[in-house]
Motif scaffolding. Structure first.
Motif, PDB file in Angstrom:
ATOM      1  N   VAL A  96      25.195  46.209   0.873  1.00  0.00           N
ATOM      2  CA  VAL A  96      25.509  47.130   1.973  1.00  0.00           C
ATOM      3  C   VAL A  96      24.467  48.250   2.000  1.00  0.00           C
ATOM      4  O   VAL A  96      23.802  48.531   1.002  1.00  0.00           O
ATOM      5  CB  VAL A  96      26.926  47.731   1.838  1.00  0.00           C
ATOM      6  N   TYR A  97      24.354  48.901   3.161  1.00  0.00           N
ATOM      7  CA  TYR A  97      23.490  50.070   3.282  1.00  0.00           C
ATOM      8  C   TYR A  97      24.210  51.259   2.662  1.00  0.00           C
ATOM      9  O   TYR A  97      25.227  51.721   3.170  1.00  0.00           O
ATOM     10  CB  TYR A  97      23.181  50.367   4.747  1.00  0.00           C
ATOM     11  N   PHE A 287      30.925  55.103  -3.335  1.00  0.00           N
ATOM     12  CA  PHE A 287      31.201  53.666  -3.303  1.00  0.00           C
ATOM     13  C   PHE A 287      30.426  52.992  -4.432  1.00  0.00           C
ATOM     14  O   PHE A 287      29.363  53.453  -4.832  1.00  0.00           O
ATOM     15  CB  PHE A 287      30.774  53.057  -1.962  1.00  0.00           C
ATOM     16  N   THR A 288      30.981  51.891  -4.914  1.00  0.00           N
ATOM     17  CA  THR A 288      30.262  50.979  -5.794  1.00  0.00           C
ATOM     18  C   THR A 288      30.019  49.719  -4.978  1.00  0.00           C
ATOM     19  O   THR A 288      30.908  48.875  -4.824  1.00  0.00           O
ATOM     20  CB  THR A 288      31.073  50.655  -7.063  1.00  0.00           C
ATOM     21  N   GLY A 289      28.806  49.589  -4.417  1.00  0.00           N
ATOM     22  CA  GLY A 289      28.578  48.526  -3.434  1.00  0.00           C
ATOM     23  C   GLY A 289      29.403  48.829  -2.202  1.00  0.00           C
ATOM     24  O   GLY A 289      29.298  49.897  -1.606  1.00  0.00           O
ATOM     25  N   ASP A 290      30.269  47.892  -1.809  1.00  0.00           N
ATOM     26  CA  ASP A 290      31.155  48.141  -0.670  1.00  0.00           C
ATOM     27  C   ASP A 290      32.562  48.499  -1.109  1.00  0.00           C
ATOM     28  O   ASP A 290      33.478  48.559  -0.286  1.00  0.00           O
ATOM     29  CB  ASP A 290      31.189  46.910   0.257  1.00  0.00           C
ATOM     30  N   GLU A 291      32.762  48.747  -2.412  1.00  0.00           N
ATOM     31  CA  GLU A 291      34.073  49.101  -2.926  1.00  0.00           C
ATOM     32  C   GLU A 291      34.159  50.610  -3.151  1.00  0.00           C
ATOM     33  O   GLU A 291      33.269  51.200  -3.775  1.00  0.00           O
ATOM     34  CB  GLU A 291      34.341  48.376  -4.255  1.00  0.00           C
ATOM     35  N   VAL A 354      25.743  50.618  15.780  1.00  0.00           N
ATOM     36  CA  VAL A 354      24.510  49.925  15.409  1.00  0.00           C
ATOM     37  C   VAL A 354      24.584  49.322  14.018  1.00  0.00           C
ATOM     38  O   VAL A 354      24.208  48.171  13.801  1.00  0.00           O
ATOM     39  CB  VAL A 354      23.303  50.884  15.506  1.00  0.00           C
ATOM     40  N   TRP A 355      25.093  50.071  13.044  1.00  0.00           N
ATOM     41  CA  TRP A 355      24.910  49.710  11.653  1.00  0.00           C
ATOM     42  C   TRP A 355      26.089  48.986  11.029  1.00  0.00           C
ATOM     43  O   TRP A 355      25.905  48.128  10.178  1.00  0.00           O
ATOM     44  CB  TRP A 355      24.629  50.971  10.837  1.00  0.00           C
ATOM     45  N   ALA A 356      27.292  49.351  11.359  1.00  0.00           N
ATOM     46  CA  ALA A 356      28.439  48.905  10.573  1.00  0.00           C
ATOM     47  C   ALA A 356      29.121  47.688  11.170  1.00  0.00           C
ATOM     48  O   ALA A 356      29.330  47.604  12.377  1.00  0.00           O
ATOM     49  CB  ALA A 356      29.455  50.040  10.437  1.00  0.00           C
TER      50      ALA A 356
END
Length: 393
Positions: A96-97, A287-291, A354-356
């Motif tokens: 993830v960004y 966040f840890t990554g997407d978590e 745009v991003w999510a």
């Protein structure tokens, strides 16, 4: 087959002295320079254009070529995209960004909509001004990443003082090298304090120090001590710092990474304890990554946040949906969690076109009657299950 331990002969590979190698390199360089001069004399414009092109191409490659960095959460990728006519450098980690920054003149403008939405905490200005004579001036940001919101907020509000807690020193290095944080440090100076450490531990230790100093210094007891919500000297967010006492000799310099260690209440030159200040607002984007970081999402964490806020202060937390916006379980649970601690919890939806791939929500919690624009109402049955550090068996 293993090497048999053959030692290279003096005339073979690896032989000769280091000085001979330097002489050879210098000779080759001199010949190369002579060739360039001759070619410049014969074809000045062509050769000049060629080398100018090489220099420009090298600059482009160094600036925009993808870079990888090994962080505590895994390998991160830093690269540049062209989005809606702007060059955007992104920090991608865990698929993830994690953050992004515009390049060029717009470097301090947030790329992600949810970063701009954190400005909702400043809607508490009116309430805090009525209580303390100033608006939101002291802010703590949990999660540094690319420092997208701190850059925007510190440059937009010259009176703002902000501490940014980031666990991973490699992420801080990336932010300084690739996301304009070195420039931000020069502009914000002591208004920015970078704290390398765990966000939950920082909150709990600071809450303990606040309790200690406020017990020793009841409101209005110590002459010259400001009220708990009043800012201290710019950037002096470390425990025990105050406007009355200068930074001690040998203390961390501007922007230096530091943390808070458990210790007795800090005392000034007079021997009197100095108050540990509270924050007007705390922003959580961890966040840890997407978590999401669960240690900062529980009732116990919310209590530590509340203990670090002034009365009427605001806590803002970024929450992301699941399954293309269909799964709001974590949002519902987090709203219920904060409702266990704060008198008022608001949900601010953020449209990220745009991003999510998922929907972002800013959850705002406060004990004051603050009105936040754009929030959506919810019924009692929307609330999920409050989260605790230790789930019941």
């Amino acid at each position: 087959m293993a090497n048999g331990g053959i030692t290279p002969s003096p005339g073979g590979p690896g032989g000769g002295s280091f000085l001979e190698f330097i002489y050879t390199l210098a000779t080759v360089g001199l010949v190369f320079v002579i060739l360039i001069v001759v070619e410049l004399w014969k074809y000045p414009w062509q050769v000049s254009a060629f080398f100018a092109g090489c220099i420009f191409l090298g600059y482009i490659i160094m600036r925009f070529w993808p870079h990888t960095v090994k962080t505590g959460q895994g390998r991160a990728f830093i690269y540049t995209l062209l989005i809606e006519g702007r060059l955007v450098r992104v920090f991608r980690l865990g698929g993830v960004y994690q953050s992004a920054t515009n390049l060029g003149f717009h470097w301090a403008e947030p790329v992600f909509a949810y970063h701009r939405a954190f400005d909702a905490v400043f809607e508490a200005d009116r309430v805090l001004t009525s209580m303390y004579g100033h608006g939101v001036r002291r802010v703590l940001a949990l999660g540094g990443g690319g420092f997208a919101w701190p850059k925007h907020a510190l440059l937009a509000r010259p009176d703002l003082v902000m501490g940014v807690v980031e666990l991973d020193p490699k992420v801080i290095e990336c932010a300084e090298a690739w996301f304009y944080v070195e420039r931000l440090k020069k502009l914000a100076k002591r208004r920015l304090h970078i704290i390398e450490g765990d966000g939950r531990a920082y909150l709990e230790e600071r809450a303990e120090l606040i309790a200690q100093t406020e017990h020793l210094l009841p409101e209005g007891d110590a002459a010259g001590e400001a009220r708990a919500g009043e800012p201290c000297a710019e950037g002096a967010l470390e425990a025990g710092a105050s406007a009355e006492e200068p930074r001690a000799e040998g203390a961390p310099a501007e922007g230096a990474s530091t943390g808070i260690a458990k210790r007795p209440a800090h005392r000034g030159r007079s021997g009197r304890p100095r108050r540990t200040r509270r924050f007007d607002a705390i922003v959580n984007d961890t966040f840890t990554g997407d978590e999401p970081v669960r240690a900062l999402a529980t009732v116990e964490a919310a209590r530590a946040v509340r203990d670090c806020l002034v009365s009427g202060g605001v806590y803002a937390m970024n929450v992301v949906s699941r399954d293309d916006g269909q799964d709001l379980t974590f949002l519902r649970d987090e709203v219920a969690t904060l409702a266990e601690v704060f008198a008022h919890v608001h949900v601010l939806p953020v449209e990220e076109t745009v991003w999510a791939g998922e929907d972002n929500y800013i959850v705002l919690a406060t004990d004051a009657q603050t009105v936040f624009d754009g929030t959506i109402p919810y019924e009692e049955d929307f609330l999920g299950t409050p989260m605790h550090d230790e789930e019941p068996a």
